[in-house]
Design a protein around this motif. Structure first.
Motif: not given
Length: 142
Positions: A96-118
């Motif tokens: 979870i820390l890798q996703f949000f802080y190093f893959m920048h998933m906390k920023h806007d515009g990554h909704n499709v990537a988040k959906l695929f990862m989930i």
């Protein structure tokens, strides 16, 4: 034929001389006003970048600490029934820390990537649960 600064390479392509192109680009660049330096925006962006780098360094430190905890538990020779669930939990926290802080998933515009990862996590957990059920809990050969 009239003399001009254009010549024909093929029937449909017309090429201008280099001098004409240079004067044209100089004219285009001089007509547009250059953007002015905005010190307030620069300072705001600098503070945001500094804060994000601090978050990344802090997150990296937390992940190293979690890794040391995992190695310490294994090296201490604790019971597998205790160590294994804690190791899985620590690994999940690190993912979870890798996703949000190093893959920048906390920023806007990554909704499709988040959906695929989930979706991928859901499918992977489904396969693991089914494999565990078929192996230990169910009786698939009867």
């Amino acid at each position: 034929m009239t003399k001009s600064n254009e010549h024909y390479v093929t029937e449909h392509v017309k090429v201008r001389d280099v001098e004409t192109t240079e004067t044209h680009t100089q004219a285009v660049h001089t007509t547009h006003a250059e953007p002015r330096f905005n010190k307030a925006k620069f300072e705001f962006d600098k503070r945001n970048r500094t804060a994000e780098m601090r978050q990344q360094v802090t997150t990296f430190g937390i992940m190293i600490f979690l890794t040391f905890i995992a190695f310490g538990m294994v090296a201490a020779g604790l019971d597998k029934a205790i160590v294994l669930p804690i190791l899985v939990l620590l690994a999940f926290i690190q993912v979870i820390l890798q996703f949000f802080y190093f893959m920048h998933m906390k920023h806007d515009g990554h909704n499709v990537a988040k959906l695929f990862m989930i979706s991928g996590i859901f499918l992977a957990l489904s396969f693991v649960v089914m494999a565990l059920y078929l192996t230990w809990l169910g009786d698939p050969l009867k």
